[in-house]
Write a protein that holds these residues in place. Structure first.
Motif, short mmCIF file in Angstrom:
data_model
loop_
_atom_site.label_atom_id
_atom_site.label_comp_id
_atom_site.label_asym_id
_atom_site.label_seq_id
_atom_site.Cartn_x
_atom_site.Cartn_y
_atom_site.Cartn_z
N ALA A 1 0.88 -1.17 0.00
CA ALA A 1 0.00 0.00 0.00
C ALA A 1 0.91 1.22 0.00
O ALA A 1 1.42 1.62 1.04
N ILE B 1 14.64 1.00 -0.34
CA ILE B 1 13.92 1.02 0.93
C ILE B 1 12.93 -0.14 1.01
O ILE B 1 13.00 -0.96 1.93
N GLN C 1 3.40 -4.41 7.27
CA GLN C 1 3.22 -3.28 8.19
C GLN C 1 4.37 -2.31 8.03
O GLN C 1 4.20 -1.10 7.99
N GLY C 2 5.57 -2.87 7.95
CA GLY C 2 6.75 -2.03 7.82
C GLY C 2 6.73 -1.23 6.54
O GLY C 2 7.11 -0.08 6.51
N VAL D 1 4.08 -0.22 4.88
CA VAL D 1 3.12 0.87 5.03
C VAL D 1 3.75 2.02 5.80
O VAL D 1 3.66 3.17 5.42
N LEU D 2 4.40 1.67 6.89
CA LEU D 2 5.02 2.69 7.72
C LEU D 2 6.12 3.42 6.97
O LEU D 2 6.25 4.64 7.05
N ALA D 3 6.92 2.66 6.21
CA ALA D 3 8.00 3.29 5.47
C ALA D 3 7.46 4.28 4.46
O ALA D 3 7.95 5.41 4.34
N LEU E 1 4.66 5.79 4.60
CA LEU E 1 4.10 6.90 5.36
C LEU E 1 5.21 7.87 5.76
O LEU E 1 5.10 9.08 5.60
N GLY E 2 6.31 7.30 6.29
CA GLY E 2 7.44 8.15 6.68
C GLY E 2 7.97 8.92 5.49
O GLY E 2 8.26 10.11 5.58
N LEU E 3 8.08 8.23 4.34
CA LEU E 3 8.56 8.90 3.13
C LEU E 3 7.64 10.04 2.74
O LEU E 3 8.09 11.08 2.28
N PHE F 1 5.89 11.93 4.71
CA PHE F 1 6.20 13.06 5.59
C PHE F 1 7.42 13.80 5.05
O PHE F 1 7.44 15.02 4.97
N ILE F 2 8.46 13.02 4.75
CA ILE F 2 9.71 13.62 4.29
C ILE F 2 9.48 14.38 3.00
O ILE F 2 9.92 15.52 2.83
N ASP G 1 7.52 17.65 3.50
CA ASP G 1 8.31 18.70 4.12
C ASP G 1 9.40 19.19 3.18
O ASP G 1 9.76 20.37 3.18
N PRO H 1 -6.27 10.08 -0.67
CA PRO H 1 -7.52 9.38 -0.38
C PRO H 1 -8.28 9.01 -1.65
O PRO H 1 -8.89 7.95 -1.72
#
Lengths: 267, 413, 314
Positions: free
Chosen positions: A16, A63, A72-73, A75-77, A79-81, A83-84, A87, A203
């Motif tokens: 995802a 990555i 899960q990881g 998805v989190l990765a 998500l973190g990307l 954010f980066i 910004d 979304p």
């Protein structure tokens, strides 16, 4: 276009990709900046698409590859990307939206009968249909397409038959990202490039893919029209319920058919 | 190890607390000024302008006001009210500020309202929410910018008396600011004999105004735009793309075609009239220095937020001078702030009994000058308060401006 | 070793409890916020870590409880002693309904449904101005005074929150370490085998969802008491995403994981943002780092480390 990219990546790699919205936004920014410095929109679009595709490839290779099997990881990765990326765009290009001027030849509306149609949007529509057709041909008629379809159906079997999984993954991710970038580039004149574009777009992609069904590009295609129509008319008729209108079709469909309209049941 | 980390974190926090330079209550030689602004997220462009203008004001004066050194602390709220709350706590409890400028958004101001009251922090607010200086007035606020409808009243009067419009439509962002501004416009317009025949509110983040443009009535004299941020610019562009350019006039509110947005526009903006309490083109002696200096430093004209911050600087300096540098006496400082009556970059400025500004409001028109788009002043309305020509008590007895108040009686389907 | 660890935890809690005595008011308030985040992250962990259901819509429960409490206080004039249990009850009921809807799917479908439901509630909060006051939010709220203790004082509020946090964590621990808890983990690891063994996997997941919504509601109440203001933005995707990061960064599926994840995120957001302008990017990098190099989260990685040091296999 945005959704088909997401659908490809999720369908084949079960990832995802929550960075997808950010890729769209970066595509829009690249186009905006290039056009601002004098490049024609056409070349800017191509440049954006290619650079995002490359970016996607890098993300996948360095990555997501390390996290294979850890959904899960992943998805989190992503998500973190996101954010980066968000910004970074703010840092590089500031908080103001950057407009992308519509090419002069598309600025005057087309008049049909008594109605005016914004020319550029018709152009985008045409391009989208062309891309959809090309995508269809790619998936259904080429060898790579066959490999992708095999991988979507059953990855393990595909590997057993000798399909080069890692090459396929990178290619698909590049393709998906490139589609997002192109979507952003084409959308530039309509939406402008602004911080927060990623959160507004993601979304939509998610809804379309889920509604259409995982594993079916055709489903994505159909769903994007459904969502588009319902949203555009809904927002005009009952702007109060804008968010409800956006999500309701998906909720209803999923509640009764969890695999989406055209998806297959994921085992 | 897991619990050791917890222990380390708490002792580190404690150590930091004790090592942090804490201002003594008796440290009245340095004025600690807090700026609550938005530097990340969708509202960032206005917020960054606020910081730039205020820092410029301070550096022009070598960071001194009335003989006292000023130390600025900037906090980024990201446009999230909960963060605004955390940041004001940080500014007050950690940085020990004496005075606060900002916040930018109405909901941020509401989030910190009771904190300000409880801790008695003099605040020079920028946010436009009506009730902050009306029915829910906070004695520690002054607002030098505007209430949401303060300028809209003026524009409605201009449309009736000068432009001779009779039928208009209105569109605004579907947030309190948009509701309040448009309600004010509607009230004065209809009381002047005009009719508002269509009222549209679009979600704050609407990338595509297509569905709204398609339902716009074209048998109107003009449409009033109550947009914030860059929505006005996007709307105007799409308005033209849909072929509506010559069908009706575009009339804008305070933030529809702000300087920060104007710089990205082209010929489509020429001739559009908007109303605001500021324009970079103002020729008063203070702005004649401020606007070119800002443009030189940052390559664009100052707009609503930059001007708001700069004006706040003037107001604060005047008040500190009035209390002869004894800014630690908050009650006195607050009283001085409320009694302000000075010339600023926006023109003459004073506050009414509830802390909202009374000043000049300008009708502006977009022109091209020196190769760039500017908001030229067309007309000046002097001495405008948040109550327009209405009696204050009566105004406050009515409900606050909202989507449905005053009720729109002339809508046509 | 277990006793030694428990003793350490007790010591840490004791030191933490003394914070108001040696810490500035700012840090006491920061700690209160961190504790609220801890409760919220732990509630999400029940779903994500123990049941293996990744939810992107958990913030709606925090918001619902907060809005319900605020609305009842303002419009019905009820005391906190009444609004608190009422808000908890109503939110949990809504949790039951949402759980039913969301669990029609699993995996990405479940994620999307939780996101959709949360977005719908968020959209309603913005639009239903008559009830929620739209984007002005509900302000002028009060903190309760249980047993006459004024919670407006930061240190009192901190101790109150600390107490509630410990109670919640204790309850969650009971759930997780019970037979039911074992069955939850079973549905996460081997859903088909569980069904074959006769467990009603759907029911187990649904109960977990409802429990998670309950604890999320508790966090919501504390949140609205702390801020005395509620705004729709609390239910935006970013809040749910951040809480998800808290859980996974700390280590999903452990009790202490979300504690550390929440503390880390709160500190980064509040403290670091004062010194680093690009703290959003920093947040992204930190989590990328954790995901790649500490895939089981900080706590689990350290637990393994400890165990291997003690000579046991991780």
């Amino acid at each position: 276009m945005l959704s088909s990219g997401f659908a490809l990546i999720f369908g084949l790699m079960r990832i995802a990709n929550l960075t997808h919205g950010a890729l769209f936004m970066i595509g829009a920014y690249i186009t905006a900046v290039l056009v601002r410095n004098g490049t024609s929109l056409f070349f800017a679009d191509i440049a954006a698409m290619l650079s995002i595709a490359v970016l996607g490839g890098l993300i996948e290779r360095f990555i997501l590859r390390r996290l294979s099997g850890n959904s899960q990881g992943q998805v989190l990765a992503t998500l973190g990307l996101s954010f980066i990326a968000a910004d970074f765009c703010l840092m590089a290009w500031g908080g103001d939206p950057i407009p992308v001027s519509t090419p002069v030849m598309f600025q005057t509306p087309i008049h049909l009968l008594d109605l005016s149609f914004p020319t550029y949007r018709l152009v985008v529509l045409t391009i989208a249909v062309i891309i959809a057709t090309l995508l269809y041909l790619l998936i259904e008629r080429t060898k790579i397409g066959a490999m992708i379809r095999a991988g979507v159906d059953d990855m393990n079997m595909a590997r057993a038959v000798g399909i080069p999984a890692s090459f396929l993954f990178t290619t698909v991710f590049c393709l998906g990202a490139g589609l997002a970038g192109l979507g952003g580039a084409l959308g530039g004149p309509i939406f402008n490039a602004y911080p927060g574009l990623d959160a507004d777009m993601l979304p939509l992609a998610l809804i379309v893919v889920i509604l259409g069904g995982v594993g079916s590009l055709f489903g994505t295609f159909v769903a994007s029209f459904i969502v588009g129509f319902i949203y555009t008319f809904g927002i005009a008729l009952v702007p109060d319920l804008a968010y409800v209108i956006l999500f309701l079709p998906m909720v209803i469909v999923i509640a009764f058919k969890p695999q989406g309209l055209f998806g297959r049941v994921i085992t | 190890m897991t619990t050791r980390r917890n222990f380390i974190q708490t002792t580190a926090a404690a150590g930091a607390a004790m090592a942090f330079p804490q201002a003594n209550a008796a440290d009245d030689d340095v004025l600690r000024l807090g700026l609550l602004t938005v530097k990340t997220g969708p509202l960032a462009s206005g917020g960054i302008d606020m910081e730039r203008a205020l820092t410029m004001y301070l550096s022009e004066r070598n960071n001194m006001m009335a003989g006292k050194k000023v130390q600025l602390f900037v906090a980024d709220t990201g446009g999230v009210p909960a963060t605004a709350k955390s940041k004001i706590q940080e500014l007050y409890e950690l940085n020990k500020i004496h005075v606060l400028t900002g916040p930018l958004a109405a909901f941020e101001a509401l989030a910190i309202d009771d904190y300000i009251k409880a801790n008695k922090i003099p605040t020079l607010s920028v946010a436009a929410a009506e009730d902050m200086t009306q029915r829910k007035a906070n004695p520690w606020f002054v607002r030098a910018t505007s209430s949401s409808a303060q300028s809209a009243h003026v524009m409605a009067d201009h449309c009736i008396k000068n432009l001779k419009f009779k039928r208009m439509a209105m569109i605004a962002d579907d947030i309190a600011y948009g509701h309040e501004m448009n309600a004010g416009f509607q009230r004065v317009f209809e009381e002047g004999g005009g009719k508002i025949v269509q009222k549209i509110f679009s979600p704050l983040t609407t990338p595509d105004y297509g569905s709204f443009l398609a339902q716009l009535k074209t048998n109107v004299d003009g449409i009033f735009l109550g947009f914030a941020g860059s929505n006005g610019f996007r709307f105007v562009r799409q308005f033209n793309e849909y072929g509506l350019k010559n069908k009706m006039a575009l009339i804008g509110g305070m933030t529809a075609l702000d300087e920060s947005v104007l710089r990205n526009m082209g010929d489509e903006a020429l001739g559009i009239q908007t109303v605001c309490w500021y324009s970079a083109e103002l020729k008063n002696p203070i702005n004649a220095k401020f606007a070119p200096a800002f443009r030189k430093a940052f390559s664009y004209d100052p707009g609503y937020y930059a001007a708001g911050s700069y004006v706040n600087g003037s107001v604060l300096e005047a008040a500190v001078e009035a209390v002869k540098g004894k800014f630690t006496d908050r009650v006195a400082l607050m009283a001085a702030l409320r009694k302000t009556n000075i010339q600023t970059a926006r023109g003459p400025l004073s506050f009414d009994s509830l802390g909202n500004v009374v000043g000049d409001v300008y009708i502006r028109e977009v022109e091209r000058k020196d190769g760039r788009l500017v908001n030229s002043i067309v007309r000046t309305y002097p001495n405008i308060s948040q109550f327009w020509t209405y009696d204050q008590k009566q105004f406050l007895a009515n409900p606050v401006y909202s989507r449905d108040w005053p009720p729109a009686k002339n809508l046509e389907s | 070793m277990k006793n030694w660890r428990q003793l350490l935890i007790l010591c840490a809690v004791f030191v933490l409890a003394l914070l108001p005595l040696y810490g500035d008011e700012y840090f006491v308030n920061l700690a209160s916020q961190a504790l609220i985040a801890v409760i919220f992250a732990s509630s999400l962990n029940l779903l994500v870590g123990y049941a293996g259901l990744t939810s992107l819509g958990h913030a709606c429960f925090l918001g619902l409880a907060a809005y319900l409490s605020a609305w009842m206080g303002i419009n019905l004039g009820l005391e906190h002693a009444v609004t608190a249990p009422a808000a908890l009850l109503l939110t949990t009921l809504i949790g039951m309904v949402f759980g039913w809807i969301a669990l029609r799917a699993t995996g990405l479908g479940f994620l999307m449904l939780t996101l959709a439901l949360s977005q719908i509630v968020w959209g309603l909060a913005y639009r239903w101005v008559a009830v929620t006051n739209g984007d002005n939010g509900l302000s002028g709220l009060t903190r309760p005074s249980p047993f006459g203790i004024d919670l407006e004082v930061s240190s009192h509020f901190f101790w109150f929150t600390l107490l509630i946090t410990l109670v919640c964590l204790g309850l969650i621990r009971q759930i997780v370490q019970s037979a039911f808890g074992a069955s939850i983990k079973g549905t996460r690891d081997q859903p088909r085998r569980m069904t074959a063994l006769g467990y009603n996997v759907w029911a187990i997941r649904w109960f977990t969802y409802v429990a998670a919504s309950f604890f999320g509601a508790v966090a919501g109440l504390l949140y609205v008491y702390f801020h005395k203001f509620i705004h729709p933005s609390v239910m935006a995707i970013t809040m749910s995403a951040e809480s998800l990061l808290c859980v996974i960064a700390g280590g999903s599926g452990t009790l202490l994981g979300p504690v550390f994840g929440a503390i880390l995120v709160v500190i980064l957001k509040n403290y670091a943002s004062a010194y680093i302008e690009r703290w959003n990017m920093l947040l992204g990098f930190v989590f990328l780092f954790i995901v790649i190099f500490l895939p089981k989260g900080i706590v689990s990685s350290n637990l393994n480390f400890l165990k291997s040091k003690a000579g046991k296999k991780p």
